[in-house]
Structure formats: structure tokens, C-alpha cells
Design an enzyme around this catalytic site. Structure first.
Site, PDB file in Angstrom:
ATOM      1  CG  ASN A 127      -1.979   1.085   1.165  1.00 13.10           C
ATOM      2  OD1 ASN A 127      -1.980   1.894   0.238  1.00 13.10           O
ATOM      3  ND2 ASN A 127      -2.853   1.119   2.146  1.00 13.10           N
ATOM      4  CG  ASN A 173      -4.757   4.847  -3.667  1.00 13.59           C
ATOM      5  OD1 ASN A 173      -4.673   4.037  -2.737  1.00 13.59           O
ATOM      6  ND2 ASN A 173      -3.939   4.807  -4.707  1.00 13.59           N
ATOM      7  CG  ASP A 174      -5.977   2.457   1.452  1.00  5.84           C
ATOM      8  OD1 ASP A 174      -5.141   2.584   0.525  1.00  5.84           O
ATOM      9  OD2 ASP A 174      -5.662   2.194   2.625  1.00  5.84           O
ATOM     10  N   GLY A 231      -6.112  -2.274   0.018  1.00 11.16           N
ATOM     11  CA  GLY A 231      -5.432  -0.991  -0.161  1.00 11.16           C
ATOM     12  C   GLY A 231      -4.137  -1.030  -0.952  1.00 11.16           C
ATOM     13  CG  ASP A 244      -1.358   1.772  -3.681  1.00 15.27           C
ATOM     14  OD1 ASP A 244      -0.139   1.495  -3.695  1.00 15.27           O
ATOM     15  OD2 ASP A 244      -1.897   2.472  -2.795  1.00 15.27           O
ATOM     16  CG  ASP A 276      -9.241 -14.148 -17.120  1.00 17.53           C
ATOM     17  OD1 ASP A 276      -8.606 -14.862 -16.319  1.00 17.53           O
ATOM     18  OD2 ASP A 276     -10.456 -13.953 -17.045  1.00 17.53           O
ATOM     19  CD  GLU A 298      -6.877 -18.676 -16.792  1.00 17.25           C
ATOM     20  OE1 GLU A 298      -6.886 -18.992 -15.599  1.00 17.25           O
ATOM     21  OE2 GLU A 298      -7.730 -17.924 -17.288  1.00 17.25           O
TER      22      GLU A 298
END
Ligand code: CA
Length: 616
Positions: free
Chosen positions: A141, A146-147, A166, A168, A333, A362
């Protein structure tokens, strides 16, 4: 014209009311937000979204750009504008003016940027790289401010294992030195685009905005800064992208561009998850469709890439991020869940713009044939064209764990590793597969191996020396544990939060075994970077005998020899069998431990251990 009278009324309102109360015509979205001059493909399709803007006619005046065609779908709130650029189009700014009956109503600024030098020739990743996979909410964090975001639904709650903690982008920038010193040369971040879902948003796989980084991770400029600063330390950035589905809170869902934008007309229908459906020659068509057209889960509406406007949107979005953030690769993905003809077009276009770019798909299957089908250069049973250079090696992962956990018998044990590689004839290029001992979706490797440090060192020695490009899940280097429960296996990296008691970045508070694992990883990764046999060489192996597996990596006259003893007891291994490779070589030096081995006599190899030797 159906809305003729209404439009006159609207025009009257627009031209007789103050600007603040004009709400009839506005552009809410125009994407891509900007583009570049000098791309290999000179077409660009803009998606414009705003209330009843399909009534309007877009125009622009800029040398080297013309509007080729304008498309209207069944929703009057969208316009698709085909621009045609030319080789002589210069970077610059202009306005796209939306007119009705010749009268300009909206003016939207647009910009064509200059490309970075050598952008098209960028190099992706290769066997000389090791990829570090980070779940960004759970690593560090760097910016507690910005959490949570006022604008975004889910707020920070570190006590909830499935909530936002949190972590980032700033946290990753802050620890680039650690990542570089460990020997990682690429960072794959789980998705960082906005996921404005009410809950379970931290993992990032429910995109709600394809063009903006989630504010709880930072912003677009910070993401670009991460890429620039990482590059200075020799680290590339791999973006995790999702072509298959979006989040249920994506703005499209409130106002779908067309009734066929989402599979099953926008209503939830579970996919069968039957990956074999793509290839099974006997399966009825309805069950084939049930795999690719069904939704992954209810909160992830399944995109219909048969729609050509959606297909173009996704292709351009991929290119936009490569160009904007100077990416070195993609991880794609849920690859086989995506409509396969679209994947062909998408991978062809990416390769046309960036011939040396890397992107890895994947396909979670233990069957090498199902992985090989997608890789460029593989032989296929049909005329399907694929351009994707890299695939995740799930079969090797499964064989690795089974080989170490199962007893040595006539048909089980370390032979599983040999057997899976013997299928490499199926692949266009097995050296471009991404090999791994774990990822964000599975029980952590240390836990899979029953917290046995010897087995862990065997597994990781193998991953760092076999053919392919190793990928390591964050925390593997300090023996992080975790069951298959997602929230727990994606636990916070110790030291990433202020006041953490343990700080793995500094090594403080780690148990001795964790410190050993960290220095073991650092030693092997920094060695393999410089090793020509590992990064450029061929793999040559020997059929496992008596629970011992031996393979060589060879580049010209340089060789590395890897021996794995999967028995509980020590083995004295005769080197006679290896005469074709050893020839007149007499000495091996171990990479971990720096011990000299005489190759003219037997090698003493303790039970449950791996030995990596540089041959001299
Ligand atoms: Ca934060």
C-alpha cells in the site's frame, strides 16, 4: 424522419437555454480517447455514446484523416465512426463536430499522438525472463489516501479476506528495487482496470471501464509511470486482459449498444466450463455453444465477440494499452471461453502492429494437446489460424506437483515430469510456454507440497531450469502458504503495509526457512539471467531411472546439468549414461552451494533433492 418535430424542439431548447441546463445532446463516452499516427493498420473506429446521438452526423476536418463511414446500431445512443488515417497523417489535435441538419450541436476534441521510437519493434518476454505475478491489492500500500474512492462502491476493509486491502500501483513502484534485486525481469499484475462492483472487486476480473485504471490502484498516468520506471530497472510490464467478459456494473450494462452485445441477450446463463467443447468432434452444437456463449459467473456478463463493433472495440483497446503504457506483454484471461474466430483476428492484428510482442493465454487444462492448439506454429486438426506466441503450461504444473507428491512406482513419481515434456512435439514452440509452480487461482505451492522445504526447492529448481519462461506468484519466494480459498491464498505480502510486524522486503521478522527460500530464489534467478544454456539452450533429457531424473540444457559448448532424486534415500548416480553430453567434461560446479563435483565418478545425490551443475 421520426423525431423531426421533437428535434426542432430540442434545438430550440439548446439554443435558448443557458449552457448548464443543456442536457439533450452530449457525448458521455468517446473511445478510444486518443490514437497514434503511423500505426501499421490505418483504420480507427470510434465508439461515441450519448443520449440519442444517433440522430447526429459527425464531421471533422484534419489533413490525412477522413470519416469513412458512420454506423448506427439498434440503440440510438451510440454512433460508430470509422476513420481512415494515412501514412502521412501527422500528430495533432482537431474537433469532431456532431451536426444535425448541418447545424453543429456538439464539438468533441480528439488527438492523434506521436508514437514512441521503436514502439512497433518492442521486444516481449523470452526464456531469459522470469515473470513475477502480483495481485496488486495485496502487495504493498504505497498510497493510503486512495484505499477507498468516493466514486467507487467498495470501500477498503483489510479485515475482510475477500475485501479491498489498499495495495496499489505506488506500492509496486516503491518496491521495484526489491523485485529487480530478486532477479525478476517482468511483472504481471492481475487486472488493474476499474472494477466498480459492489463487492469482491479487488481481484480485478470484472472490468467496468476498459480505458481507466481503478482509482483505488492509482490512475492511467501512474500505471504508465510504473512501466517507465520498471523499464529503467530492466523490468517489463505484462497487462492482464479480459476479452471474455465484463463486470455486471460496466456502463454498457445500463445501456447496451445492441441486443446482441452480451451473449444470451444480456441475461445470465452459466457456461458449462467444458473446455473440451472447443475440440470435441462428437459434441452436439448446442453444447459447443454452451461453453463459449455461457457466462463465467453471474457478475461477469459474457461478451459476444461475433458482433464486429465489439470485436473492433476490444482489438483497439488492447493496442491502445500497449502503445499508451509501453507494455511488454499481455496475459489473456479465460482464453478458450472467448469466441475462437475473434481470437484469431485479435491475435493477428496485435502481431501485425507488434511482431515481437509477447502474449500468453490461460487455458487451464492438463492436456498438452488442448494448450498446443492455440499456440502459433502448432499443427492443428483444422484450418484455424492462431497467432498467440505463448501459452501457460498447466500440464507441466500438474505433472510437477504429482511427480513430487506421488510415491516412486513403476508408473508414478518423477516419470510424470518426463512424460509431460515428451508431448512437446505438439507445440509450435515449447520454449515459449510459461511455466509455473503456482498462481493466484490455486493453493500456494508450499502448501500443495505439504510445507516440505525440500520438495519446494526441488519444484522451484525445476521451474527455473526447464524449458520455457518461469512465472512466480508473489510470496512464493518467502514460502507464503494458503489453501485454494482465494481470499486467503492472495494474502497481503508482509511489509507492504505500514506497521507490518514482518517485512519481507527488508528480510526482518522472517523465519529462517523463509530467509533461506528468499536467498535461494535470488541466487537462482540472478544466475539464470546470465546462463546461455538456460536462456537460449535446448533441453535434452534422459528417461527417469530408479526415481532419478536428469536433464541438460545446452547452448553451443555451454551446458547445465540438472539432477533430481525423488527417492527418500541418497542415490549414487553413475555418469556413464550421460556420455553423449559430458564427453570429455570432467567437472560440475553447483549453482547453489558452489561445490565442485567430479563427473568422472559417481555423483552422490541426497534423497528428495535437486542439483544444478554448470559443466566445465
Ligand atoms: Ca492504497
Amino acid at each position: 424522419m421520426k423525431y423531426f418535430n421533437l428535434n426542432w424542439l430540442l434545438l430550440f431548447i439548446i439554443y435558448t437555454t443557458p449552457a448548464s441546463s443543456k442536457n439533450s445532446y452530449q457525448i458521455d463516452h468517446l473511445e478510444p480517447p486518443f490514437w497514434w499516427a503511423g500505426m501499421a493498420d490505418n483504420t480507427l473506429q470510434l465508439m461515441a455514446h450519448g443520449k440519442v446521438i444517433a440522430d447526429l452526423e459527425p464531421e471533422l476536418s484534419y489533413p490525412g484523416i477522413v470519416i469513412n463511414q458512420v454506423h448506427r446500431l439498434d440503440n440510438p445512443n451510440y454512433l460508430f465512426i470509422d476513420l481512415l488515417l494515412s501514412e502521412t497523417t501527422k500528430p495533432g489535435k482537431f474537433d469532431i463536430v456532431f451536426k444535425e441538419s448541418g447545424r453543429p450541436l456538439i464539438s468533441h476534441p480528439y488527438e492523434i499522438l506521436k508514437r514512441n521510437a521503436d514502439s512497433a519493434e518492442r521486444q516481449g518476454f523470452s526464456p531469459a525472463d522470469v515473470i513475477y505475478l502480483i495481485t496488486p491489492d495485496r502487495y504493498a500500500n504505497g498510497d493510503p489516501s486512495n484505499d477507498s474512492s468516493l466514486r467507487l462502491e467498495e470501500k477498503s476493509n483489510r479485515q475482510n479476506k475477500d475485501g479491498r486491502h489498499g495495495g496499489d500501483i505506488q506500492g509496486i513502484i516503491d518496491h521495484l528495487d526489491y523485485i529487480a534485486e530478486m532477479g525478476f525481469t517482468q511483472i504481471w499484475l492481475n487486472p488493474v482496470l476499474e472494477n466498480n462492483q459492489k463487492k469482491y472487486s479487488y481481484h480485478g476480473y470484472s472490468t467496468t471501464d476498459y480505458y481507466n485504471i481503478d482509482a483505488r490502484f492509482g490512475n492511467n498516468a501512474l500505471y504508465k509511470k510504473l512501466s517507465v520506471q520498471a523499464k529503467r530497472k530492466g523490468i517489463g510490464i505484462i497487462k492482464d486482459i479480459i476479452l471474455n467478459h465484463i463486470g455486471s456494473e460496466h456502463w454498457w450494462m445500463m445501456d447496451l449498444p445492441s441486443s446482441d452485445w452480451i451473449n444470451n441477450e444480456g441475461k445470465f446463463l452459466q457456461t458449462s466450463h467444458n473446455h473440451l467443447a472447443v475440440h470435441d468432434p462428437h459434441l452436439v452444437q448446442s453444447e459447443k455453444d454452451a461453453f463459449t456463449d455461457g457466462w463465467f459467473v453471474k457478475s461477469m456478463p459474457d461478451l459476444n465477440q461475433h458482433n464486429p463493433f465489439l470485436a473492433t472495440y476490444l482489438i483497439q483497446n488492447s493496442i491502445w494499452w500497449i502503445e499508451y503504457a509501453s507494455l511488454s506483454g499481455f496475459r489473456v484471461d479465460t482464453y478458450p471461453y472467448v469466441e475462437k474466430m475473434f481470437l484469431s483476428d485479435w491475435s493477428k492484428r496485435i502481431t501485425k502492429e507488434y511482431p515481437n510482442f509477447s502474449f500468453v493465454g490461460e487455458e487451464w487444462s492438463s492436456n498438452p494437446a488442448m494448450i498446443a492448439y492455440w499456440q502459433v506454429g502448432s499443427h492443428r486438426y483444422d484450418n484455424y489460424k492462431s497467432y498467440i506466441p505463448n501459452m501457460m503450461d498447466f500440464p507441466l504444473h500438474e505433472a510437477l506437483v504429482n511427480s513430487l507428491l506421488n510415491k516412486e512406482t513403476w508408473e508414478t513419481g518423477i516419470k510424470d515430469l518426463y512424460k509431460v515434456l515428451a508431448n512437446d512435439y505438439l507445440y509450435g514452440n515449447p520454449y515459449n510456454l510459461v511455466v509455473f509452480a503456482g498462481n493466484h487461482d490455486m493453493t500456494r505451492i508450499f502448501s500443495q507440497l505439504n510445507n516440505d522445504f525440500d520438495l519446494y526447492k526441488m519444484a522451484m529448481s525445476y521451474i527455473y531450469t526447464t524449458r520455457g519462461i518461469p512465472q512466480v506468484y508473489y510470496g512464493t519466494e518467502i514460502l507464503m502458504e494458503g489453501p485454494a480459498d482465494h481470499g486467503t491464498l492472495r494474502a497481503d505480502f508482509p511489509g507492504g503495509w505500514n506497521n507490518d510486524k514482518v517485512n519481507a522486503f527488508k528480510g526482518s521478522g522472517l523465519k529462517n526457512e523463509q530467509k533461506d527460500a528468499q536467498s535461494f530464489t535470488k541466487k537462482l534467478l540472478n544466475w539464470r539471467k546470465e546462463s546461455l544454456p538456460i536462456t537460449k539452450g535446448k533441453l535434452i533429457h534422459f528417461y527417469p531411472s530408479d526415481g532419478v531424473y536428469v536433464f541438460f540444457r545446452k547452448y553451443e559448448d555451454d551446458q547445465v546439468m540438472v539432477l533430481i532424486n525423488n527417492n527418500n534415500k541418497t542415490k549414487n548416480i553413475s555418469t556413464d549414461r550421460f556420455f553423449e553430453l559430458l564427453a570429455d567434461k570432467k567437472q560440475g560446479i553447483s549453482i547453489v552451494g558452489n561445490k565442485v563435483y567430479d563427473l568422472t565418478s559417481k555423483i552422490n545425490l541426497p534423497g528428495k533433492s535437486a542439483l544444478i551443475l554448470e559443466i566445465h
